[in-house]
Scaffold this active site. Structure first.
Site, short mmCIF file in Angstrom:
data_model
loop_
_atom_site.label_atom_id
_atom_site.label_comp_id
_atom_site.label_asym_id
_atom_site.label_seq_id
_atom_site.Cartn_x
_atom_site.Cartn_y
_atom_site.Cartn_z
N ASP A 162 0.87 -1.17 0.00
CA ASP A 162 0.00 0.00 0.00
C ASP A 162 0.91 1.23 0.00
O ASP A 162 1.54 1.55 1.00
CB ASP A 162 -0.90 -0.04 1.24
CG ASP A 162 -1.68 1.26 1.45
OD1 ASP A 162 -1.48 2.23 0.67
OD2 ASP A 162 -2.48 1.31 2.41
N GLN A 187 0.76 6.47 1.07
CA GLN A 187 1.52 7.53 1.77
C GLN A 187 2.96 7.66 1.26
O GLN A 187 3.57 8.71 1.43
CB GLN A 187 1.53 7.27 3.28
CG GLN A 187 0.16 7.31 3.94
CD GLN A 187 -0.47 8.69 3.89
OE1 GLN A 187 0.20 9.73 3.80
NE2 GLN A 187 -1.80 8.74 3.95
N LYS A 209 -3.37 12.16 -3.23
CA LYS A 209 -2.36 12.43 -2.21
C LYS A 209 -1.03 12.87 -2.84
O LYS A 209 -0.02 13.04 -2.16
CB LYS A 209 -2.14 11.19 -1.32
CG LYS A 209 -3.37 10.83 -0.48
CD LYS A 209 -3.04 9.68 0.44
CE LYS A 209 -4.27 8.97 0.98
NZ LYS A 209 -5.06 9.75 1.93
#
Lengths: 414, 142
Positions: free
Chosen positions: A205, A208, A231
């Site tokens: 993942d 971030q 993001k």
């Protein structure tokens, strides 16, 4: 040897119109919620307007000029994304609505086809709900088991526990590259190597991490990488699933509909080639082209200098935040990014967020979609300040000054 | 900062010294609710006799607004007929959602929560205990 050039955060910040506005009766906006979503630079905003004013059409269908232009830009964004993460083959890039949909795609397509009773999927205790719930759903559907790697009080994965878990019948390891709460950057390369030695696949993942760190999927050797455009300066509603092409070839479709087919009869259908097999329906064309435009911004940046700026700013934030009496930072990993979560004795995160908002400062309060993690910390909610390349020391100073006032206010209360 | 608009002295007092609060062991609450968006957690136990709400115990892990609203609510409703309490719950929640305003006389300390209506994201903090009490009243006998 010459010193590397510093990153000009002020000049970068000036490209984000929203950051120039005032909120709450004239307070300059201090935006410290980029782990939730980043703001968008003029390049991406202009790109979106250009798209709708010059080339709006559906892709892969019409043969008219606009359809040709839209398709070309849409597919060019795929090439840009592939290059951005070091993927040699653009066919390995599937556009999704975001990280969540990308993970669900793997869980429902690869998971249902490959998991059976007795198999294990390993996640970690620091996952976002989007990397927990899809696996619970597919575990319930297939009879596979879910196990997790715990984390230490510093917020680092317990790698000894990981090694023990890998002695079992693990089919897949799904973990975050960087925790959205603790800021921890996990050693995904060694975890992937260890998982591959046992024959397990790994999903990373990258929601971030991809916005901050140059990623090379070949060097990392992940089997799947999921991340979100919003993001990393792109519009909302566009995300990416990278997967090794051989895996995509073997996986059944996730959603059925137009675009993903080769031939349809009323009885049965055959599938389009990858990646189109996984892109049913009219895609988020504008968002995809916007993501390509955000990547152009990245490629024009000195990314190493930008990363140093973010690291120095994170260190500065951690140093200054503890000046607030009773403030605890959760996540003290040696290798970390710019999401800094904390609690203050005697003041609930909601109240903190409300107070600093009165000073024009945007932070996140709550469980950050990571309830198991927050529970392990013994909290019900946290406050998070998260950084992007446009933040400066002045933003941190404003936050700390505001937090000192909050703390004083609650301390002197009856 | 316009702290006083919402963080009035009376709210902070109830936050730091909540009334009718107590520990409720897991599995022994009539109502056990978590706000999935923020993590606020509230448990309630209520008892009634002869149509009157006799007891109310609340355990709340929440922000100042959530805690103060719970505490002020408890002070307001204990000892009152269940039917009246239900009516107050309905009118208080309606007020918080933009409906008719209750008089300061009727609200007492609760009047301090009126300012929260200016902050749409905090209204849930205010009404959570009231929804919890409503659910608890559905279970009380007597």
């Amino acid at each position: 040897m010459t010193n590397p050039l510093p990153f000009d955060a002020e000049a970068f910040r000036a490209r984000f119109p929203i950051l120039g506005q005032t909120v709450r009766d004239g307070k300059p906006l201090v935006y410290l919620d980029s782990a939730a979503t980043t703001q968008k630079p003029v390049e991406v905003l202009d790109n979106q307007r250009d798209y709708y004013t010059t080339m709006n059409a559906n892709v892969h269908r019409g043969i008219h000029r606009l359809a040709e232009l839209a398709t070309e830009h849409y597919e060019n964004a795929r090439v840009k994304v592939a290059r951005f993460i070091g993927a040699p083959d653009p066919r390995s890039i599937v556009f999704t609505r975001g990280t969540t949909e990308a993970i669900n795609l793997v869980a429902q397509s690869w998971g249902r086809a490959n998991l059976k009773p007795g198999d294990t999927v390993v996640i970690t205790a620091m996952e976002h709900h989007s990397n927990i719930v899809p696996w619970q759903l597919v575990a319930a559907a297939t009879g596979a088991k879910l196990a997790h790697i715990p984390f230490t009080p510093e917020g680092e994965l317990d790698l000894a526990a990981f090694d023990r878990l890998m002695q079992g019948p693990v089919k897949l390891v799904a973990l975050t590259h960087m925790s959205n709460v603790l800021g921890t950057i996990n050693p995904v390369e060694s975890i992937i190597a260890a998982a591959h030695r046992t024959g397990a696949l790994v999903l990373v993942d990258g929601a971030q991490s991809v916005p901050f760190m140059p990623i090379d999927v070949v060097a990392m050797d992940c089997d799947f990488l999921a991340f979100s455009g919003h993001k990393m300066m792109a519009p909302t509603g566009i995300g990416v699933l990278y997967a090794k092409p051989a895996l995509l070839e073997a996986m059944p479709p996730f959603l059925g509909g137009g675009e993903m087919i080769s031939k349809v009869t009323l009885e049965a259908s055959t599938w389009a080639e990858i990646p189109h097999k996984f892109e049913a329906g009219t895609p988020n064309i504008a968002g995809t082209i916007g993501l390509g435009s955000a990547i152009d911004v990245y490629e024009a940046m000195d990314r190493a200098a930008a990363r140093r700026h973010e690291e120095a700013l994170t260190a500065y934030a951690m140093e200054r935040l503890v000046e607030v009496d009773g403030l605890t930072i959760h996540g003290r990993a040696a290798h970390r990014g710019g999401a800094v979560s904390f609690s203050i004795t005697g003041v609930h995160p909601h109240d903190i967020a409300h107070f600093v908002d009165q000073d024009g400062i945007a932070v996140r309060a709550g469980h950050m979609c990571a309830q198991p993690l927050i529970r392990q910390l013994g909290e019900t909610a946290l406050t998070r300040a998260s950084l992007y390349f446009y933040n400066t020391r002045a933003d941190i100073d404003a936050l700390v000054a505001s937090l000192l006032r909050v703390k004083r206010f609650f301390d002197r209360a009856p | 900062m316009h702290l006083d608009e919402i963080y009035q002295e009376i709210i902070l007092d109830h936050y730091k010294h909540p009334r009718h609060f107590g520990k409720i062991p897991d599995g022994q609450a009539m109502v056990d609710e978590e706000n999935p968006t923020c993590g606020d957690h509230i448990k309630l136990n209520a008892a009634a006799a002869d149509g009157v709400l006799r007891e109310l115990v609340i355990e709340c892990a929440g922000c100042a607004i959530c805690t103060a609203s719970s505490s002020m609510m408890a002070e307001k409703v204990i000892g009152r007929p269940v039917a009246e309490v239900r009516d107050l719950i309905a009118r208080f929640n309606a007020m918080m959602r933009g409906g008719p305003e209750l008089s300061d006389d009727e609200l007492g300390d609760l009047a301090a929560l009126k300012g929260v209506r200016k902050y749409p994201l905090r209204i849930k903090c205010c009404t959570m205990a009231w929804h919890g009490l409503d659910a608890a009243l559905n279970q009380v006998k007597g």
